[in-house]
Design a protein around this motif. Structure first.
Motif, mmCIF file in Angstrom:
data_model
loop_
_atom_site.group_PDB
_atom_site.id
_atom_site.type_symbol
_atom_site.label_atom_id
_atom_site.label_comp_id
_atom_site.label_asym_id
_atom_site.label_seq_id
_atom_site.Cartn_x
_atom_site.Cartn_y
_atom_site.Cartn_z
ATOM 1 N N TYR A 267 21.202 -9.989 6.323
ATOM 2 C CA TYR A 267 20.101 -9.532 7.180
ATOM 3 C C TYR A 267 19.078 -10.645 7.401
ATOM 4 C CZ TYR A 267 16.185 -6.710 8.829
ATOM 5 O OH TYR A 267 15.146 -6.205 9.565
ATOM 6 N N ALA A 268 18.860 -11.468 6.378
ATOM 7 C CA ALA A 268 17.811 -12.497 6.442
ATOM 8 C C ALA A 268 18.250 -13.774 7.153
ATOM 9 C CB ALA A 268 17.346 -12.839 5.029
ATOM 10 N N LEU A 269 19.533 -13.916 7.452
ATOM 11 C CA LEU A 269 20.022 -15.169 8.033
ATOM 12 C C LEU A 269 19.432 -15.440 9.417
ATOM 13 C CD1 LEU A 269 23.847 -15.148 7.159
ATOM 14 C CD2 LEU A 269 22.054 -16.545 6.108
ATOM 15 N N ILE A 270 19.042 -16.707 9.626
ATOM 16 C CA ILE A 270 18.630 -17.178 10.944
ATOM 17 C C ILE A 270 19.426 -18.437 11.270
ATOM 18 C CG2 ILE A 270 16.304 -16.194 10.782
ATOM 19 C CD1 ILE A 270 15.276 -18.940 9.977
ATOM 20 N N GLN A 271 19.292 -18.940 12.476
ATOM 21 C CA GLN A 271 20.089 -20.088 12.912
ATOM 22 C C GLN A 271 19.867 -21.310 12.013
ATOM 23 O OE1 GLN A 271 22.410 -19.914 15.451
ATOM 24 N NE2 GLN A 271 23.038 -21.902 14.606
ATOM 25 N N ARG A 315 19.984 -8.455 20.741
ATOM 26 C CA ARG A 315 19.157 -8.156 19.582
ATOM 27 C C ARG A 315 18.814 -9.435 18.824
ATOM 28 N NH1 ARG A 315 21.589 -3.641 15.872
ATOM 29 N NH2 ARG A 315 19.651 -4.070 14.753
ATOM 30 N N ASN A 316 19.753 -10.365 18.780
ATOM 31 C CA ASN A 316 19.489 -11.638 18.100
ATOM 32 C C ASN A 316 18.355 -12.396 18.779
ATOM 33 O OD1 ASN A 316 21.553 -11.050 16.393
ATOM 34 N ND2 ASN A 316 22.959 -12.611 17.148
ATOM 35 N N LYS A 317 18.363 -12.361 20.095
ATOM 36 C CA LYS A 317 17.341 -13.083 20.847
ATOM 37 C C LYS A 317 15.953 -12.508 20.587
ATOM 38 C CE LYS A 317 20.543 -14.379 24.566
ATOM 39 N NZ LYS A 317 20.867 -14.236 26.005
ATOM 40 N N VAL A 318 15.893 -11.181 20.386
ATOM 41 C CA VAL A 318 14.606 -10.529 20.141
ATOM 42 C C VAL A 318 14.122 -10.756 18.711
ATOM 43 C CG1 VAL A 318 13.411 -8.303 20.009
ATOM 44 C CG2 VAL A 318 14.996 -8.773 21.902
ATOM 45 N N THR A 319 15.050 -10.619 17.743
ATOM 46 C CA THR A 319 14.662 -10.692 16.327
ATOM 47 C C THR A 319 14.715 -12.099 15.756
ATOM 48 O OG1 THR A 319 16.942 -10.294 15.559
ATOM 49 C CG2 THR A 319 15.543 -8.361 15.967
ATOM 50 N N GLY A 320 15.464 -12.991 16.391
ATOM 51 C CA GLY A 320 15.618 -14.338 15.848
ATOM 52 C C GLY A 320 16.631 -14.418 14.729
ATOM 53 N N PRO A 324 22.980 -9.396 14.380
ATOM 54 C CA PRO A 324 22.194 -8.164 14.610
ATOM 55 C C PRO A 324 22.590 -7.068 13.628
ATOM 56 C CG PRO A 324 23.951 -8.345 16.226
ATOM 57 C CD PRO A 324 24.054 -9.573 15.372
ATOM 58 N N VAL A 325 21.886 -6.970 12.508
ATOM 59 C CA VAL A 325 22.275 -6.090 11.412
ATOM 60 C C VAL A 325 21.571 -4.740 11.493
ATOM 61 C CG1 VAL A 325 22.438 -5.890 8.902
ATOM 62 C CG2 VAL A 325 22.594 -8.139 9.988
ATOM 63 N N PHE A 326 22.353 -3.652 11.283
ATOM 64 C CA PHE A 326 21.781 -2.316 11.169
ATOM 65 C C PHE A 326 21.130 -2.164 9.791
ATOM 66 C CE2 PHE A 326 25.363 -0.746 14.095
ATOM 67 C CZ PHE A 326 24.563 -0.850 15.210
ATOM 68 N N SER A 327 20.509 -1.005 9.546
ATOM 69 C CA SER A 327 20.000 -0.714 8.205
ATOM 70 C C SER A 327 21.181 -0.553 7.257
ATOM 71 C CB SER A 327 19.168 0.571 8.207
ATOM 72 O OG SER A 327 20.010 1.697 8.401
ATOM 73 N N ASN A 328 20.947 -0.815 5.991
ATOM 74 C CA ASN A 328 22.018 -0.729 4.997
ATOM 75 C C ASN A 328 22.590 0.678 4.934
ATOM 76 O OD1 ASN A 328 23.738 -1.721 3.052
ATOM 77 N ND2 ASN A 328 22.288 -1.492 1.369
ATOM 78 N N GLN A 329 21.721 1.678 5.073
ATOM 79 C CA GLN A 329 22.175 3.070 5.025
ATOM 80 C C GLN A 329 23.124 3.381 6.181
ATOM 81 O OE1 GLN A 329 18.976 5.902 5.092
ATOM 82 N NE2 GLN A 329 20.267 7.628 4.563
ATOM 83 N N ARG A 330 22.779 2.929 7.376
ATOM 84 C CA ARG A 330 23.646 3.169 8.533
ATOM 85 C C ARG A 330 24.954 2.400 8.398
ATOM 86 N NH1 ARG A 330 20.490 1.917 13.880
ATOM 87 N NH2 ARG A 330 22.462 2.615 14.800
ATOM 88 N N MET A 331 24.849 1.163 7.906
ATOM 89 C CA MET A 331 26.057 0.351 7.722
ATOM 90 C C MET A 331 27.044 1.065 6.795
ATOM 91 S SD MET A 331 25.743 -2.757 9.295
ATOM 92 C CE MET A 331 26.490 -4.033 8.337
#
Length: 414
Positions: A267-271, A315-320, A324-331
């Motif tokens: 979830y925390a990964l960025i480019q 989603r990546n473009k918006v969040t950086g 694009p990861v969902f919540s852990n519960q949804r995953m």
């Protein structure tokens, strides 16, 4: 005790909404760590003779000077109370300061107040996933003291060894707060382990002379590690999903299978986490959320393919984020559907991917355990040993090589 972040504010206010005939009641306002208490000074003030900005009487007459001196003395008394609590290494709260100022005998520290203090102090130190477990533990102990001890709280001085043995029995006979997470033996031991950490805080601050539970040693049962073997992993990789969200969650799961990263780390990964390694190839370089240990993972082809696949995701473009990861519960909810569609009977969660990386992807393919330990971000190889114990196929392979090396001479008779 004075801890970083403790703040004290002392001032005086006139409550104009209670004014009568141009006079309003005067109140002492005490603020500790953002929490406020107001005490009536049992006196009325001429509104026109009050300086709202300075919080004191306006003017320079002798009477005004005398009245303001009295206010300063009260302000100093409150401040002295605050410093007394500091010097005695006591818990500094708005009630503690107010009661000491009023001369009210202090109430003894209690278990629930201790939990409140711990959770407040640790909210900037512990990650939310860890801190919320302490809130859950507090709920269970609250339930225990209410239903079994018939009180709302319990003084720390009344905590004895039997309190924990009683709690253990109570938990085994009770329903879980969260139906999706039943309270098995290990879960109960985790709650007790957290309580012992909270109690240790009270001992450090000298609110308890010693740990009443020092003789209680939480015991954990070893449990089987859930991971996918190579055939199950291939089944998930090759499955065609007609539902886009399942295909997407499958991709993230497979990404973790080939990187060993946990949900929070993915979830925390960025480019910026993609860097060139010493071999000129792409590596993931990041710090684990759980222990801040640096992780350097060479990017395997299947993981790199998934990064490229979602490079232009909106989603990546918006969040950086890198993915694009969902919540852990949804995953985890979607992974249950994926397991059913792939006819995999194992309980599939995102963390199973990390186990799969450690076992099927690395150790089972001959990667040394020391290397696997580094890739997983473990502080010690002993933590990684648990994975080495579960791979029967690896043991069989190693023994086959040993048979080929050992001489095949027969034993002599007699």
């Amino acid at each position: 005790m004075r801890d970083k972040g403790n703040t004290l504010g002392v001032g005086f206010i006139v409550k104009k909404h209670k004014a009568k005939n141009g006079e309003a009641p005067l109140y002492l306002r005490i603020t500790v760590n953002g929490k406020r208490a107001e005490l009536s000074m049992k006196t009325m003030v001429d509104i026109e003779k009050w300086d709202v900005g300075k919080g004191m009487y306006a003017g320079y007459s002798n009477d005004v000077k005398r009245l303001n001196t009295q206010l300063e003395q009260i302000r100093g008394h409150v401040t002295d109370c605050y410093h007394q609590l500091e010097a005695r290494r006591e818990l500094i709260t708005i009630d503690a300061v107010k009661n000491l100022y009023l001369g009210v005998e202090k109430s003894e520290y209690t278990l629930m107040k201790l939990f409140d203090y711990h959770n407040e102090e640790m909210k900037e130190t512990l990650r939310w996933g860890t801190l919320k477990n302490y809130y859950t533990t507090q709920k269970y102990f609250k339930r225990y003291v209410v239903k079994k001890l018939f009180v709302r709280d319990i003084p720390l001085s009344q905590l004895k060894y039997g309190f924990l043995t009683g709690f253990e029995k109570f938990m085994k006979e009770s329903n879980s707060i969260n139906p999706d997470k039943p309270c098995n033996h290990n879960t109960i031991m985790k709650h007790i382990e957290r309580l012992k950490k909270v109690i240790n805080l009270a001992v450090q601050n000298e609110w308890l002379e010693k740990d009443p539970f020092s003789q209680f040693k939480p015991s954990f049962l070893k449990k089987e590690i859930a991971y996918l073997n190579e055939y199950e992993l291939e089944r998930i990789e090759n499955k065609l999903f007609s539902i886009p969200r399942l295909a997407y969650v499958r991709d993230l799961f497979v990404f973790s299978c080939y990187t060993g990263l946990s949900y929070s780390d993915v979830y925390a990964l960025i480019q910026d986490n993609i860097q060139l390694g010493i071999d000129g190839e792409k590596w993931i370089v990041t710090n684990r959320i759980k222990n801040n240990q640096q992780v350097r993972v060479p990017l395997l082809p299947k993981a790199e393919y998934i990064i490229d696949k979602y490079e232009e995701n909106e989603r990546n473009k918006v969040t950086g984020k890198l993915l694009p990861v969902f919540s852990n519960q949804r995953m985890n909810s979607y992974l249950k559907e994926i397991a059913d569609l792939c006819e995999i009977e194992k309980h599939l969660t995102f963390h199973v991917a990390r186990h799969t990386f450690a076992t099927t992807v690395t150790l089972n393919n001959g990667v040394p355990i020391e290397t696997v330990s580094k890739l997983l971000g473990h502080r010690s190889v002993s933590t990684t040993q648990i994975y080495a114990r579960v791979i029967d196929s690896k043991l069989s392979h190693d023994m086959k090589k040993l048979r080929e090396v050992l001489p095949k001479k027969k034993l002599r008779n007699g």
